[in-house]
Design an enzyme around this catalytic site. Structure first.
Site, PDB file in Angstrom:
ATOM      1  N   TYR A 101       0.859  -1.188   0.000  1.00 35.26           N
ATOM      2  CA  TYR A 101       0.000   0.000   0.000  1.00 35.26           C
ATOM      3  C   TYR A 101       0.891   1.231   0.000  1.00 35.26           C
ATOM      4  O   TYR A 101       1.868   1.303   0.757  1.00 35.26           O
ATOM      5  CB  TYR A 101      -0.896   0.017   1.256  1.00 35.26           C
ATOM      6  N   GLU A 190      -3.531   7.447  -3.968  1.00 33.99           N
ATOM      7  CA  GLU A 190      -3.367   6.178  -3.268  1.00 33.99           C
ATOM      8  C   GLU A 190      -3.206   5.041  -4.267  1.00 33.99           C
ATOM      9  O   GLU A 190      -3.941   4.974  -5.247  1.00 33.99           O
ATOM     10  CB  GLU A 190      -4.624   5.951  -2.414  1.00 33.99           C
TER      11      GLU A 190
END
Ligand code: GDP
Ligand code: MN
Length: 383
Positions: A101, A190
């Site tokens: 991530y 993101e």
């Protein structure tokens, strides 16, 4: 302004971040003409603005043309949560050995850009944050200094990446992502998951980009993206007048016009407390003029669900007399059949209320407090 995954990936690609090769299709005919150029297996990804598509069934894998056509048929036009799937992103499947991530956002508490990184990507990052917060590295960047090499060293160290090649690639992507966040005035960029391949390179398999609406005027290059985003006629009319129109509850029948999201939420709460339901709201922001207020009222009244309208204003930069002038203009220019309740507080309140007395009794009722306004806006319905 939240972007679709395929739009976000275009920004990533332009920033030098590796993404899978992908194609966007909107119809089955478009898909058919693409079939010969695809390498299977193909990942089929529903393009909607809500998150968690994987869990909701919006991400599928197809091993053949026939399977792909099946997938596309079932996804196109279907609903994922409340969003209609109008486009699919087709990508060659990335053979991942790990899913990371990586995100950049603004941390309001420290007033600094924050880079988040975790080797536990792919799934719900909110869940990781709750259950194993130590698995998420958080690096705060002083905006006066900007992103430096030591930030990127800290990022991979705290994130537990030891392999020198993987480390190098993660750092390259983090640097590019930070730059994209900064230059595009994003609220959030993101990548989840950031796939690590067997050869230790990394690929952005997903992209979530949210641009700060207040900074959009600085980004004419993003205008083309906006035209592809879903927007209703009322939302567009409001935006073009400088307001924000929000659909709230399809079962509601009260419209709310106010200035500021906090005030709008208070109105919704008070009306709910009195047993009513708000169907839509219009945020005037600061400094609305009579002319624009009149247009705002006309926009909300175009929603046929609105059976009564509450206009609650806290005058600061916004002047109550301008608001009242707008209300008067709206009711005299247009044939308004639904009752309006107005509550004005703050700058030029008296002047505003005086203007309203001219049309008071016709379709406008005045309320002194928000609870009283909530009572009235429900009571006047169907009169
Ligand atoms: P989200 O659920 O809306 O965040 O959608 P994602 O694009 O993140 O997809 C959900 C999950 O599908 C990811 O976390 C991956 O595990 C998986 N996935 C998506 N694309 C690929 C791909 O190209 N290759 C592989 N192996 N998995 C993928
Ligand atoms: Mn994702």
């Amino acid at each position: 302004m939240k972007l679709y995954e395929y739009q976000g990936k275009e920004l990533l690609r332009n920033s030098g971040i590796p993404t899978p090769r992908g194609y966007v299709v909107k119809t089955l005919a478009e898909l058919d003409s693409l079939l010969p150029s695809l390498n299977f297996p193909v990942v089929v990804k529903a393009q909607v603005l809500v998150g968690g598509r994987g869990k909701a069934g919006g991400i599928k894998t197809a091993a053949s043309s026939a399977e792909l056509q099946e997938c596309a048929k079932s996804l196109l036009g279907s609903f994922l949560k409340e969003d209609k799937v109008v486009a699919l992103l087709l990508e060659e499947k990335v053979p991942a050995v790990e899913e990371y991530y990586l995100g950049v956002t603004l941390d309001r508490a420290t007033r600094r850009p924050l880079i988040l990184f975790s080797r536990k990507g792919g799934m719900d990052i909110e869940e990781v944050a709750k259950e194993t917060p130590e698995a998420i590295a958080r690096i705060y960047v002083d905006p006066q200094i900007g992103l430096r090499g030591f930030h990127l060293e800290q990022l991979v160290k705290a994130g537990g990446v030891t392999d020198p090649d993987v480390k190098k690639h993660v750092q390259q992507v983090a640097r590019a992502l930070y730059r994209l966040w900064d230059t595009s005035d994003a609220a959030l960029v993101e990548i989840n998951p950031l796939m690590v391949l067997a050869d230790k390179t990394v690929v952005a398999a997903d992209a979530k980009v949210d641009i700060d609406d207040s900074a959009l005027f600085r980004h004419p290059e993003l205008e083309a993206f906006r035209r592809e985003l879903p927007e209703s006629e009322l939302e567009r009319a409001a935006r073009e007048t400088g307001f924000l129109y929000i659909d709230i509850d399809p079962d509601g029948n009260v419209g709310v016009i106010s200035n500021g999201s906090g005030m709008i939420m208070s109105c919704i709460d008070w009306i709910a407390r009195r047993g009513g339901k708000v169907t839509c709201a219009l945020d005037l922001g600061g400094g609305a003029t009579a002319d624009r207020v009149a247009r705002g009222i006309q926009i909300v009244l175009k929603n046929p669900k609105v059976k009564s309208l509450l206009i609650s204003i806290f005058g600061g930069i916004t002047r109550c007399d301008e608001i009242a002038g707008g209300i008067v203009r709206a009711v005299t220019e247009t044939d308004i059949s639904i009752p309006i309740v107005a509550r004005l507080e703050g700058t030029n309140k008296e002047k505003g209320l005086a203007l309203l007395t001219e049309v008071n009794g016709k379709t406008i009722e005045i309320a002194g407090t928000l609870p009283e306004a909530a009572d009235k806006v429900l009571r006047v319905q169907g009169r």
